[in-house]
Write a protein that holds these residues in place. Structure first.
Motif, PDB file in Angstrom:
ATOM      1  N   GLY A  68       0.818  -1.219   0.000  1.00  0.00           N
ATOM      2  CA  GLY A  68       0.000   0.000   0.000  1.00  0.00           C
ATOM      3  C   GLY A  68       0.840   1.251   0.000  1.00  0.00           C
ATOM      4  N   GLY A  69       2.102   1.148   0.123  1.00  0.00           N
ATOM      5  CA  GLY A  69       2.932   2.332   0.261  1.00  0.00           C
ATOM      6  C   GLY A  69       3.403   2.885  -1.056  1.00  0.00           C
ATOM      7  N   ALA A  70       4.361   3.767  -0.970  1.00  0.00           N
ATOM      8  CA  ALA A  70       4.802   4.456  -2.173  1.00  0.00           C
ATOM      9  C   ALA A  70       5.658   3.575  -3.057  1.00  0.00           C
ATOM     10  N   GLY A  71       6.275   2.590  -2.455  1.00  0.00           N
ATOM     11  CA  GLY A  71       7.214   1.821  -3.225  1.00  0.00           C
ATOM     12  C   GLY A  71       6.620   0.927  -4.269  1.00  0.00           C
ATOM     13  N   GLU A 126       6.105  -2.498  -6.416  1.00  0.00           N
ATOM     14  CA  GLU A 126       7.083  -3.408  -6.984  1.00  0.00           C
ATOM     15  C   GLU A 126       8.038  -2.629  -7.876  1.00  0.00           C
ATOM     16  N   GLY A 127       9.319  -2.864  -7.648  1.00  0.00           N
ATOM     17  CA  GLY A 127      10.326  -2.198  -8.457  1.00  0.00           C
ATOM     18  C   GLY A 127      10.194  -0.697  -8.390  1.00  0.00           C
ATOM     19  N   ASP A 128      10.129  -0.057  -9.573  1.00  0.00           N
ATOM     20  CA  ASP A 128      10.048   1.401  -9.607  1.00  0.00           C
ATOM     21  C   ASP A 128       8.607   1.902  -9.682  1.00  0.00           C
ATOM     22  N   GLU A 129       7.653   1.042  -9.466  1.00  0.00           N
ATOM     23  CA  GLU A 129       6.250   1.444  -9.582  1.00  0.00           C
ATOM     24  C   GLU A 129       5.802   2.281  -8.394  1.00  0.00           C
ATOM     25  N   THR A 130       4.910   3.236  -8.674  1.00  0.00           N
ATOM     26  CA  THR A 130       4.308   4.035  -7.614  1.00  0.00           C
ATOM     27  C   THR A 130       2.847   3.623  -7.498  1.00  0.00           C
ATOM     28  N   GLU A 179      -0.309   2.238 -20.678  1.00  0.00           N
ATOM     29  CA  GLU A 179       0.212   3.461 -21.321  1.00  0.00           C
ATOM     30  C   GLU A 179       1.035   4.312 -20.365  1.00  0.00           C
ATOM     31  N   VAL A 180       0.939   4.021 -19.071  1.00  0.00           N
ATOM     32  CA  VAL A 180       1.656   4.842 -18.077  1.00  0.00           C
ATOM     33  C   VAL A 180       2.563   3.940 -17.244  1.00  0.00           C
ATOM     34  N   PRO A 181       3.752   3.651 -17.742  1.00  0.00           N
ATOM     35  CA  PRO A 181       4.656   2.793 -16.976  1.00  0.00           C
ATOM     36  C   PRO A 181       4.991   3.457 -15.638  1.00  0.00           C
ATOM     37  N   GLY A 182       5.086   2.633 -14.627  1.00  0.00           N
ATOM     38  CA  GLY A 182       5.438   3.175 -13.298  1.00  0.00           C
ATOM     39  C   GLY A 182       4.238   3.395 -12.408  1.00  0.00           C
ATOM     40  N   ALA A 183       3.025   3.299 -12.972  1.00  0.00           N
ATOM     41  CA  ALA A 183       1.831   3.487 -12.135  1.00  0.00           C
ATOM     42  C   ALA A 183       1.241   2.134 -11.778  1.00  0.00           C
ATOM     43  N   LYS A 184       1.053   1.908 -10.490  1.00  0.00           N
ATOM     44  CA  LYS A 184       0.390   0.682 -10.033  1.00  0.00           C
ATOM     45  C   LYS A 184      -0.906   1.123  -9.353  1.00  0.00           C
ATOM     46  N   ILE A 185      -2.022   0.772  -9.962  1.00  0.00           N
ATOM     47  CA  ILE A 185      -3.319   1.269  -9.484  1.00  0.00           C
ATOM     48  C   ILE A 185      -3.961   0.282  -8.520  1.00  0.00           C
TER      49      ILE A 185
END
Lengths: 425, 298
Positions: free
Chosen positions: A25-28, A30-34, A61-67
């Motif tokens: 649930g935090g900012a981290g 997996e890997g570089d995902e937010t 389409e938005v790498p780095g976003a984990k929803i």
């Protein structure tokens, strides 16, 4: 000897579990995902699968976003967002909320205006105090009157009514033919208010499109004679027995099945009803605008849209990118058009571009959006500067239910003025 | 020898003190602290969606005097509280007398009677909604047997909706009251019934002179808890009618939630919550006092 290792194992397990939970649930992530939280709501049309698919498509389409999807327990996502805010869990992205409820507290971040101007047919449809918090991807008419052609023909009505007198005449003929003229899902407050939204939009906003701004400026009141006269029309419909006597006990979902099942002839509802028109006999259904006295067309219009962004999101730039990707994704719009009766408002695209299969009644209704006519912001549904103050929608719905049984129109409208005063103090 | 003995005596005391401290701590954190925070909030114009909130003294409390919705919600709450308490306790006594046997079938029926109390209010609301809605089970059944020509708006008419909520909540509470009265009935010494039989006291006279006075402590518990439960009723109403139609079934607890989360008036909602707390305490203390005096006099 056994206890200590066991205790140590338990503590280690708990720590691992805590770490895993905070990681998810935090900012981290997996890997570089937010990780971003996204508040959605489910309806018979907007199913869990729709949200999962649409999220997956935008995420791609938005790498780095984990929803992380949060589903509101009811369709009242504003109330749930407030509860989450109270408990310090305000979501990073919020689908189809009323921005006016949250902007005052600085909780929302506006979208980039250049992007809005570049992509939407009516960039200012959702403008609130000069900013756009919800991309105007689609629009709705709230309400339109849907009607059953077969029941009209049986009652000897040859064409949909064009003005109030013809509307009353149609109601009388339908009642005489043994059909309930107007369907009302009165057990659900928002659905109970549909005739009132239609009447006020047609008779008050149609004549003064700035009426809601004037109400905000205290120049007009709900208890003014013209509003009282207009609202008395609702009492005329109730008094003449044009609704089912037990309409306040009919749930919204049941009202749809009653109307589509031929138990009533007309159904004032938001254009999302188009998604519920049965495909097998869709040609049996038509639509017309809520009638005015003189027959002029007034279209109660709502610039709908996608999601708002929390000003306190973990990564506001990433959240905005996700919101943009979701809003412009043609697959999402296709699903919204087909299942939720959404009228697309993206620049440079026609219905055909989405590859949708729509009914004739959808196309007829959509024509009121694309044609030049008197469009007004539907009272209680606008998400722009014409939005009602917080809590007023609830009072409005309550008045609509009360007016089904009470003849005290002036008294009920005075209550709305009092509620407005309290809400804006 | 004396040292270890002192330690043995001290260990259970420390253990008890620790448990007491834990209980007290939980009580302070989850009951007293929220109560104090709510009390503080009731003197402000707190709005979670506003940047700043101000102290406004007693203004929330004076506003209550002219609040028609509050007055209506209090009327609904009190009507339900007294109506449901009477109905649930009457049902409880009746069921308890019927089920006061020891065979297996009666034990099964006792479990069935207690079932409504085990269900969550939300589930109860949904179940009864399918029964009471316009095209629900009740209307369908009544129309099938020819009692009704057209569906009756059980939840769509203000008076009928309130009555329906009363019936549903009385049904739920009857599970609890049945158990309380069963325990009370089973605590009556059999000798008393034997003596009454020898004196020729039977039927309603025995109930009036032996059973009713002996279950008085159970009545005190059952009535008080029923009253408190209904005074803070929220879940069943929220699901069944959401306070409608036109706020006609809106309890004070539901009104508080609407004020806080729909109208964003947390300060005023806190003031109304304080009023409900005071009202509940007053009603509970008055009724408990009266019933305890009755226990002594019987």
């Amino acid at each position: 000897m056994i206890r200590k290792p066991l205790l140590a194992a338990c503590v280690a397990g708990l720590l691992a579990l805590t770490a895993a939970c905070s990681g998810g649930g935090g900012a981290g992530g997996e890997g570089d995902e937010t990780a971003l939280t996204y508040l959605v709501f489910e309806t018979p049309s907007l199913t869990a699968k729709f949200w999962d698919d649409s999220i997956a498509a935008a995420q791609a389409e938005v790498p780095g976003a984990k929803i992380n999807k949060i589903v509101a327990p009811s369709t009242d996502r504003d109330a749930y967002a407030k509860q989450l805010q109270q408990s310090g869990q305000f979501p990073d992205l919020l689908q189809s909320i009323t921005p006016a409820n949250f902007v005052g507290a600085g909780l929302l971040k506006p979208y980039d205006k250049t992007w809005i101007d570049a992509n939407f047919l009516l960039p200012s449809a959702n403008t609130l105090k000069g900013e756009v918090y919800i991309p105007p991807t689609n629009s709705q008419i709230v309400p339109q009157v849907y009607y059953n052609k077969e029941l009209f023909t049986k009652a000897g009505i040859t064409a949909p009514p064009k003005n109030w007198a013809e509307f009353l005449d149609a109601c009388a003929k339908l009642k005489a033919a043994g059909t309930t003229p107007i369907e009302l899902g009165g057990a659900d407050p928002f659905a109970a208010s549909m005739p009132l939204v239609g009447i006020i939009s047609a008779d008050i906003l149609g004549k003064n499109r700035n009426w809601l701004q004037d109400r905000h400026a205290d120049k007009v009141k709900f208890a003014d004679a013209d509003v009282v006269t207009a609202v008395r029309k609702y009492r005329t419909l109730v008094g003449n027995g044009y609704f089912d006597k037990g309409a306040l006990g009919v749930k919204y979902a049941d009202s749809i099945t009653r109307f589509t099942g031929g138990k009533s002839a007309m159904y004032p509802m938001g254009s999302w009803f188009l998604g519920s028109v049965p495909r097998e006999n869709a040609d049996n259904f038509g639509s017309f605008p809520w009638p005015t006295d003189d027959g002029s067309v007034v279209v109660p219009f709502v610039g709908g849209g996608s999601m708002a962004i929390s000003a306190k999101a973990r990564d506001t730039a990433l959240a905005e990118k996700f919101g943009q990707a979701w809003s412009l994704n043609p697959a999402n719009l296709k699903a919204l058009i087909e299942t939720d009766g959404a009228f697309p408002m993206i620049k440079g695209k026609t219905l055909d571009d989405y590859g949708v299969t729509v009914t004739q009644v959808f196309e007829d209704s959509y024509a009121y959006v694309t044609e030049q006519n008197n469009k007004v912001n539907a009272i209680g549904w606008a998400t722009n500067d014409d939005a009602l103050p917080p809590g007023l929608n609830d009072a409005f719905y309550s008045s609509a239910q009360a007016l089904f049984t009470s003849d005290d129109v002036a008294g009920e409208l005075k209550k709305l003025d009092d509620a407005w005063k309290t809400a804006t103090q | 020898m004396s040292g270890p003995r002192r330690r043995r005596r001290g260990t259970p005391d420390r253990g008890l003190a620790l448990l007491a401290a834990l209980a007290l701590g939980l009580y302070l954190v989850f009951l007293v602290l929220p109560l104090l925070l709510s009390l503080r909030s009731s003197f402000t114009n707190e709005n979670p969606l506003r940047a700043t909130n101000d102290f406004i003294g007693l203004r929330n409390y004076t506003e209550m005097a002219g609040d028609d919705q509050l007055r209506a919600s209090l009327k609904v709450t009190l009507l339900l509280a007294f109506g449901v308490t009477v109905a649930a306790n009457a049902l409880g006594v009746g069921f308890a007398i019927l089920l006061n046997r020891t065979s297996l079938s009666y034990r099964v029926m006792r479990t069935v009677a207690f079932l409504p109390q085990v269900l969550s209010g939300v589930i109860v609301g949904f179940v009864w909604q399918t029964i009471l809605t316009q095209n629900g089970v009740l209307n369908t059944a009544l129309m099938t047997v020819g009692i009704l020509d057209e569906p009756y708006p059980w939840l769509g008419s203000p008076n009928a909706a309130l009555l329906c909520i009363g019936v549903v909540v009385a049904w739920v509470l009857s599970g609890f009251t049945t158990v309380v009265y069963l325990a009370a009935l089973q605590s009556i010494p059999l000798e008393l019934h034997d003596m009454a039989s020898l004196d020729g006291v039977r039927g309603s006279q025995r109930f009036r002179t032996v059973t009713w006075p002996m279950i008085a402590p159970g009545t005190t518990i059952s009535v008080t808890i029923s009253l408190i439960t209904v005074l803070k009723l929220y879940d069943v109403i929220a699901v069944l009618t959401a306070g409608g139609p036109a706020n006609s079934t809106q309890s004070t607890a539901l009104y508080i939630v609407k004020l806080a989360f729909t109208s964003d008036r947390v300060g005023y909602a806190s003031a109304v919550a304080m009023l409900l707390l005071a009202l509940s305490a007053l009603v509970a203390l008055t009724v408990t006092g009266a019933l305890r005096r009755r226990e002594v006099s019987l």
